[in-house]
Design an enzyme around this catalytic site. Sequence first.
Site, PDB file in Angstrom:
ATOM      1  N   ASN A  48       0.826  -1.307   0.052  1.00  0.00           N
ATOM      2  CA  ASN A  48      -0.145  -0.081   0.130  1.00  0.00           C
ATOM      3  C   ASN A  48       0.809   1.184  -0.027  1.00  0.00           C
ATOM      4  O   ASN A  48       0.418   2.371   0.456  1.00  0.00           O
ATOM      5  CB  ASN A  48      -0.994   0.109   1.260  1.00  0.00           C
ATOM      6  CG  ASN A  48      -1.707  -1.117   1.286  1.00  0.00           C
ATOM      7  OD1 ASN A  48      -2.410  -1.488   0.178  1.00  0.00           O
ATOM      8  ND2 ASN A  48      -1.912  -1.731   2.367  1.00  0.00           N
ATOM      9  N   HIS A 134     -13.489  -1.095   6.880  1.00  0.00           N
ATOM     10  CA  HIS A 134     -12.597  -1.921   7.596  1.00  0.00           C
ATOM     11  C   HIS A 134     -12.626  -2.475   8.841  1.00  0.00           C
ATOM     12  O   HIS A 134     -13.532  -2.086   9.670  1.00  0.00           O
ATOM     13  CB  HIS A 134     -11.120  -0.706   7.544  1.00  0.00           C
ATOM     14  CG  HIS A 134      -9.914  -1.604   7.810  1.00  0.00           C
ATOM     15  ND1 HIS A 134      -9.411  -1.685   9.040  1.00  0.00           N
ATOM     16  CD2 HIS A 134      -9.085  -2.029   7.133  1.00  0.00           C
ATOM     17  CE1 HIS A 134      -8.268  -2.366   8.910  1.00  0.00           C
ATOM     18  NE2 HIS A 134      -8.108  -2.496   7.403  1.00  0.00           N
ATOM     19  N   GLU A 178     -15.612   5.285   4.632  1.00  0.00           N
ATOM     20  CA  GLU A 178     -14.097   5.549   4.269  1.00  0.00           C
ATOM     21  C   GLU A 178     -14.058   6.303   3.189  1.00  0.00           C
ATOM     22  O   GLU A 178     -14.968   6.454   2.120  1.00  0.00           O
ATOM     23  CB  GLU A 178     -13.428   3.945   3.900  1.00  0.00           C
ATOM     24  CG  GLU A 178     -13.412   3.265   5.332  1.00  0.00           C
ATOM     25  CD  GLU A 178     -13.099   2.035   4.884  1.00  0.00           C
ATOM     26  OE1 GLU A 178     -12.289   1.428   4.054  1.00  0.00           O
ATOM     27  OE2 GLU A 178     -13.249   1.109   5.742  1.00  0.00           O
ATOM     28  N   SER A 182     -10.919  -0.262   1.125  1.00  0.00           N
ATOM     29  CA  SER A 182      -9.494  -0.759   0.770  1.00  0.00           C
ATOM     30  C   SER A 182      -9.358  -1.957   0.074  1.00  0.00           C
ATOM     31  O   SER A 182      -8.603  -2.491  -0.641  1.00  0.00           O
ATOM     32  CB  SER A 182      -9.138  -1.380   2.448  1.00  0.00           C
ATOM     33  OG  SER A 182     -10.133  -1.998   3.180  1.00  0.00           O
ATOM     34  N   ASP A 208     -12.795   7.502   7.574  1.00  0.00           N
ATOM     35  CA  ASP A 208     -11.155   6.909   7.501  1.00  0.00           C
ATOM     36  C   ASP A 208     -10.517   6.663   6.342  1.00  0.00           C
ATOM     37  O   ASP A 208     -11.108   6.174   5.264  1.00  0.00           O
ATOM     38  CB  ASP A 208     -11.626   5.248   8.073  1.00  0.00           C
ATOM     39  CG  ASP A 208     -10.070   4.570   8.127  1.00  0.00           C
ATOM     40  OD1 ASP A 208      -9.015   5.133   7.455  1.00  0.00           O
ATOM     41  OD2 ASP A 208     -10.104   3.709   8.773  1.00  0.00           O
ATOM     42  N   HIS A 211      -6.658   5.077   2.629  1.00  0.00           N
ATOM     43  CA  HIS A 211      -6.157   4.946   1.263  1.00  0.00           C
ATOM     44  C   HIS A 211      -6.197   6.064   0.362  1.00  0.00           C
ATOM     45  O   HIS A 211      -6.031   6.018  -0.952  1.00  0.00           O
ATOM     46  CB  HIS A 211      -6.872   3.680   0.393  1.00  0.00           C
ATOM     47  CG  HIS A 211      -6.643   2.262   1.370  1.00  0.00           C
ATOM     48  ND1 HIS A 211      -5.637   1.769   1.056  1.00  0.00           N
ATOM     49  CD2 HIS A 211      -7.491   1.994   2.394  1.00  0.00           C
ATOM     50  CE1 HIS A 211      -5.575   0.554   1.904  1.00  0.00           C
ATOM     51  NE2 HIS A 211      -6.917   0.665   2.833  1.00  0.00           N
ATOM     52  N   LYS A 240       0.265   3.610   4.879  1.00  0.00           N
ATOM     53  CA  LYS A 240      -0.075   3.430   2.938  1.00  0.00           C
ATOM     54  C   LYS A 240       0.827   4.616   2.366  1.00  0.00           C
ATOM     55  O   LYS A 240       2.243   4.391   2.553  1.00  0.00           O
ATOM     56  CB  LYS A 240      -1.427   3.605   2.834  1.00  0.00           C
ATOM     57  CG  LYS A 240      -2.295   2.287   3.149  1.00  0.00           C
ATOM     58  CD  LYS A 240      -2.930   2.130   4.526  1.00  0.00           C
ATOM     59  CE  LYS A 240      -3.339   0.862   4.622  1.00  0.00           C
ATOM     60  NZ  LYS A 240      -4.475   0.694   5.927  1.00  0.00           N
TER      61      LYS A 240
HETATM   62  C1  PLP Z   1      -4.987  -0.240   7.011  1.00  0.00           C
HETATM   63  C2  PLP Z   1      -6.160   0.259   7.335  1.00  0.00           C
HETATM   64  C3  PLP Z   1      -6.278   0.563   8.810  1.00  0.00           C
HETATM   65  C4  PLP Z   1      -5.409   0.033   9.771  1.00  0.00           C
HETATM   66  O1  PLP Z   1      -4.517   1.188   9.744  1.00  0.00           O
HETATM   67  P1  PLP Z   1      -3.113   0.675  10.452  1.00  0.00           P
HETATM   68  O2  PLP Z   1      -2.288   1.774  10.721  1.00  0.00           O
HETATM   69  O3  PLP Z   1      -2.342  -0.289   9.389  1.00  0.00           O
HETATM   70  O4  PLP Z   1      -3.217  -0.062  11.771  1.00  0.00           O
HETATM   71  C5  PLP Z   1      -7.608   1.540   9.222  1.00  0.00           C
HETATM   72  N1  PLP Z   1      -8.704   1.430   8.272  1.00  0.00           N
HETATM   73  C6  PLP Z   1      -8.498   1.305   6.949  1.00  0.00           C
HETATM   74  C7  PLP Z   1      -9.488   1.824   5.872  1.00  0.00           C
HETATM   75  C8  PLP Z   1      -7.242   0.574   6.520  1.00  0.00           C
HETATM   76  O5  PLP Z   1      -7.089   0.293   5.049  1.00  0.00           O
END
Ligand code: PLP
Length: 387
Positions: A48, A134, A178, A182, A208, A211, A240
């Site tokens: 990522n 997620h 989001e 993801s 969130d 990405h 990411k």
């Molecule tokens: C990767 C991800 C997370 C987790 O983040 P980390 O810092 O890897 O723990 C949370 N939310 C989404 C949408 C993700 O893709």
Amino acid sequence: MNKWATRIAQTLAERTTLDAYRRRRSMQSLPNNQLVVEGCRYLNFAANDYLGLSHSLPLIAAWQEGAALYGVGSGGSGLVTGYQAPLENLEAKLADWLGYERAIVYPSGFSVNQAVIKALIDKDDWIIADKLSHASLLEAAMLAKGTLKRFVHNDVSALIQQLDKAHEHEAASLVITEGVFSMDGDEAPLKDMATVAEVTPDCLWMVDDAHGIGVNGREGRGTCDAQGVKPDLLIVTFGKAFGLNGAALLCSDAMAEYFTQVSRPLIYSTAISPAHAHALSKAVDLIRKMDAERAHLQALIAHFKKEMAALGIENASNSPIQPVIIGSNEASLRVSDALKSRNIWATAIRPPTVPPNSARIRITLNAAHSFEQVDQLIEAMHHALSR
Ligand SMILES: *Cc1c(COP(=O)(O)O)cnc(C)c1O
């Protein structure tokens, strides 16, 4: 066998029968998207690392400089000794860049999502979350004291229905979605969701953007910036596009003070290393200036989509996440093996991470890929899918 041993053995046997057994392999990631797995070298289309920053020389230098200046351990949580100058600078920089009063840095995206939901939700509250959210969001929501309602992916009318029901129950609501999803790479209709959330009484909304940050928006400010919205709570992660790890919550001053009082993952967890915080600040500076890299990435995405469409494979994603849906677990493992035989590393993603019968190859492109490398992937895809 005792109860524990039986339960463990049953789960492992089940996973094996379903072709869903997971294992970690020993790997080494090298510059130029090279990945060495158990002695074999592959071209990496699974990370990522959207801007290719994980091997950035300026970032490596910033980490080293941070270690030399401030040391490698923070010595305690932010309420003890952990809130040191590099962390304070990083939070100020993030808040300024993203247009919020405050940023609070957490050790990971998983932990910030647990923390936010747990700290906010009481037993009479409703959490209204996109079905494809997620695992870190859905797990926190399931464990929270309130009621969890999931709405059909990206369906604003389904969201409105749930909000109306929450209103009937006189419940305060937290809407969760989001920026970029993801596993599918599609974007949420944030503009419409904002309109709905903002006119609903007692409603907070949270995005969130794990990405989208770094990739979308002006100076990489993310999907909310690109769609012209500002959620009450914005989550960004550093694992990411930042090429590092960690995460932050962006919010109002009052909200940040509230979390400082009640958020146990913040109060009882060691703050990130000062060296790491120093490197993260450097990453923000770099990301803001990476318009050329973002344009290159978009050109790679357009090229990949066009070539895949010619093979009869289309998807709605315009992000670096390009899912190739195969269906069964077994077939998706076969495709991923065929890709490996051509030295392409791309992960087969299977249920329960994705819905049943939608096992897929999750391709991720990044700004450090060249057109030649993407052509190599397309050729290998052609070969893998024609078998
Ligand atoms: C990767 C991800 C997370 C987790 O983040 P980390 O810092 O890897 O723990 C949370 N939310 C989404 C949408 C993700 O893709």
